[in-house]
Design an enzyme around this catalytic site. Sequence first.
Site, PDB file in Angstrom:
ATOM      1  CG  HIS A 255      -2.004   1.441   1.649  1.00 44.15           C
ATOM      2  ND1 HIS A 255      -2.982   0.969   0.920  1.00 44.15           N
ATOM      3  CD2 HIS A 255      -1.067   2.848   1.601  1.00 44.15           C
ATOM      4  CE1 HIS A 255      -4.273   1.758   1.040  1.00 44.15           C
ATOM      5  NE2 HIS A 255      -2.688   3.026   1.655  1.00 44.15           N
ATOM      6  CD  GLU A 256       1.299   3.836   3.663  1.00 42.82           C
ATOM      7  OE1 GLU A 256       1.498   4.623   3.149  1.00 42.82           O
ATOM      8  OE2 GLU A 256       0.480   3.387   4.576  1.00 42.82           O
ATOM      9  CG  HIS A 259       0.701   6.752  -0.100  1.00 43.29           C
ATOM     10  ND1 HIS A 259      -0.822   7.110  -0.727  1.00 43.29           N
ATOM     11  CD2 HIS A 259      -0.306   5.257   0.589  1.00 43.29           C
ATOM     12  CE1 HIS A 259      -2.053   7.059  -0.565  1.00 43.29           C
ATOM     13  NE2 HIS A 259      -2.220   5.891   0.818  1.00 43.29           N
ATOM     14  CD  GLU A 285      -5.716   5.395   0.536  1.00 46.51           C
ATOM     15  OE1 GLU A 285      -5.556   4.389   1.382  1.00 46.51           O
ATOM     16  OE2 GLU A 285      -5.351   6.474   0.396  1.00 46.51           O
TER      17      GLU A 285
END
Length: 490
Positions: A255-256, A259, A285
């Site tokens: 997920h990160e 980003h 997001e």
Amino acid sequence: MSAFNHLLAFQRQTEALSAIAERLGWDQETVMPRGATEQRAEEMAAIEAVLHERRTDPRLGEWIDAADPQNAVEERIVHLIDREYQRATKIPARLATELARVTSLSQGVWADARANDAPDDFLPTLHDVLSLKREEAAALADGGDLYDALLDDYEPGATQAQIAALFDAMRPRLVALRDDVLGADFQPKTLGGDFPQETQLRIARQCATAFGYDWSRGRMDLAVHPFSSGRWQDSRITTRVVETDPFNCLYSAIHETGHSSYELGIDEDYSFTPLGRGVSMGVHESQSRIYENQMGRGRAFTGWLHQRMSDAFDDLSITNADDFYATVNRVTPGYIRTEADEIQYNLHIMLRFDLERDLVSGRLGVEDLTEAWNTRFLKDFGVAVDRPANGVLQDVHWAVGLFGYFPTYALGNVYAGCLNAAMREAVPELDASLARGDAAPGVEWLRENVQRHGGLYEPRDLVERAIGTTITELSLLDYLETKFSEIYRL
């Protein structure tokens, strides 16, 4: 120099100082000694005072008025600097500085309260943060809606009315799908085994590498609440480890990575300008969620991940790749938003959206927040909150003043649903590559169509340019129904 060049040179230093402030925040959440909290609060307040002075410098207004942009890129730079200037000049320097100081202190208070399951230790500090944010919202709103004024900082152009309507449209299908899944005869197995921290972190690094993370411009550390930080040539990721649940670590890392890859993928010519950062938190997001879910939790990539975990953990309880895929996507009425399955994640956001709107408007007092959270959670998820760390204390956002941020998570899911549909059509070989542990074809499509543009376009314009049609929540809902109907044999 021309007025535009003066503007660009001045903004370059402001952007650099802003990046330094962000680095201080990264340090506080990862490696800073706990005893340095008060000092760090003063440091954050000091640099915010410098930044606020620069963002409200009268020369900015003169240069903006005299600027003569020669192309669309220069026009957009002037527009974004002007938007920030108009916003900053509405906020008194005292308020900007105090917000930086109090939210820095609040983060440490929250972390301790969460560790001790002691909401009463945190709520007085939250009251102070909320009071300052309401003051800021009143200054920005100029008589308009307070919540919309805060939301605009994270998703320019969005309103709470639009988001509420979106959530009302999404909720019935999400709830119906959840009920069907939880009532299905087939239920995926739970994952069992011994998952030491260092082994989890090694596989997390492999996952980040599979998704193209540039380790020469980043690093991975541990944090209480996973986040990414940085831009241009330095964007860092964090994760956290629960030794009974490796998915927490692995999917936080993916997920990160989404980003961070967005920031690292922006056209380098935009560095040190307002174009050199993600255009909104909703678009941001969309990148983290499409990395984590549509690619990372798909059957192709989980097959590769299952082999990596089987090699690393001798006692992995699931030996079949198809069973492992179902387990990765297992739907359970858990407490934690960041660990929630794809179906229920948006329901977590809806809860927070409603509560923070009530806090900002004054309809809900901070002293009643814990009870309101627990009551709403039981109603929405059918489970009573067992302890504050799994309830009102689980997220850092309110502690650091991010009121208006939560709905951008759900917007990001909607954007990701649309982007995934377009990406799959444009990159038919994606799953074959993901099965080899290589997300490059999908990452390259996202970089070309979304990431490289940075702040060049408004959020909705950017996504609609990428997908070639109008944004709709139906893409996400259809994807979820298809995926989970297959997994749960509905």
